[in-house]
Design a protein around this motif. Structure first.
Motif, short mmCIF file in Angstrom:
data_model
loop_
_atom_site.label_atom_id
_atom_site.label_comp_id
_atom_site.label_asym_id
_atom_site.label_seq_id
_atom_site.Cartn_x
_atom_site.Cartn_y
_atom_site.Cartn_z
N HIS A 155 0.83 -1.20 0.00
CA HIS A 155 0.00 0.00 0.00
C HIS A 155 0.87 1.25 0.00
O HIS A 155 1.09 1.88 1.04
CB HIS A 155 -0.94 -0.01 1.22
N TRP A 156 1.35 1.60 -1.17
CA TRP A 156 2.15 2.81 -1.33
C TRP A 156 2.25 3.13 -2.82
O TRP A 156 2.00 2.29 -3.67
CB TRP A 156 3.57 2.62 -0.76
N SER A 157 2.65 4.36 -3.14
CA SER A 157 2.98 4.73 -4.51
C SER A 157 3.91 5.93 -4.47
O SER A 157 3.76 6.82 -3.64
CB SER A 157 1.73 5.06 -5.34
N ILE A 177 5.34 8.58 -7.39
CA ILE A 177 5.14 8.97 -8.79
C ILE A 177 5.82 10.30 -9.06
O ILE A 177 5.69 11.25 -8.28
CB ILE A 177 3.63 9.07 -9.11
N ARG A 198 6.44 6.00 -12.58
CA ARG A 198 6.33 5.50 -11.21
C ARG A 198 7.53 4.61 -10.90
O ARG A 198 8.26 4.18 -11.79
CB ARG A 198 5.03 4.72 -11.00
N ASP A 214 8.54 1.02 -8.88
CA ASP A 214 7.88 -0.21 -8.46
C ASP A 214 8.50 -0.86 -7.23
O ASP A 214 7.92 -1.80 -6.68
CB ASP A 214 7.87 -1.22 -9.61
#
Length: 219
Positions: A57-59, A61, A75, A77
């Motif tokens: 649960h993260w991003s 960008i 993004r 990964d």
């Protein structure tokens, strides 16, 4: 005729059993504590200790201007991060983030190779980016600016992020203490020696972050 009636009866029975099984499974996967789950925005309620980035649960960008047509998005990964949550909440806590530069994903394979090459990130020589927080200045309840040292391609520069603490609660599924944050900021890529393709690709990099940090329950 009897066979048709029997088949229809079987189909109705199967549908009823399947629907009941589906409802039972849904009920098992959606317990009351999930449906009624809420988080607390009160920092003082967060247990002191070390938290790690939830791997699911993260991003992170980045987006940059592309020929004035749009903001082109990429993004990452693979990211690891540790949050040391201390008494005093955001003002006294510390975060250390490592980004795998080779995990950059532009959704365009040929562009991925160019961004990873020595024309840009040069991941063969500089496989990691890193952000280490140095100062937090509160601008409101659960809001503030977080300044830290960002290192890209061996160059370190201060970068400031606008941070929102979204809340804390034990996760109803994993039972882990969980904190949620949103953050965004901007930096000049030229300051990191990344002026390639300017002005076709803009200098201003916009960063957007969503992150959950977790730790196992005490005991």
């Amino acid at each position: 005729m009897k066979r048709i009636v029997a088949r229809a009866a079987f189909a109705r029975t199967f549908s009823t059993v399947f629907a009941a099984a589906t409802l039972t499974l849904a009920a098992a996967c959606t317990p009351l504590q999930v449906v009624t789950h809420s988080v607390s925005p009160t920092e003082a309620r967060v247990p002191v200790g070390q938290y790690t980035l939830d791997p699911h649960h993260w991003s992170v960008i980045f987006d940059v201007d592309h020929l004035k047509y749009s903001r082109f998005t990429m993004r990452f990964d693979r990211v690891n991060a540790q949050l040391d949550w201390n008494p005093g909440g955001l003002d006294k806590s510390h975060v250390d983030v490592t980004i795998d530069a080779d995990s950059v994903d532009t959704n365009v394979p040929i562009l991925d190779r160019l961004v990873k090459s020595d024309s840009m990130f040069d991941v063969a020589r500089y496989p990691q980016m890193r952000f280490v927080s140095t100062r937090f200045e509160r601008t409101g309840d659960a809001h503030g600016t977080l300044t830290g040292d960002l290192t890209i391609r061996g160059v370190t520069q201060p970068v400031t992020l606008d941070v929102t603490f979204n809340g804390f609660a034990p996760d109803p599924l994993t039972r882990q203490d969980t904190l949620g944050f949103s953050a965004e900021g901007r930096f000049s890529r030229a300051k990191f020696g990344l002026a390639t393709w300017y002005p076709a690709v803009g200098d201003d990099v916009h960063v957007r972050i969503q992150a959950e940090f977790v730790r196992p329950p005490a005991g």
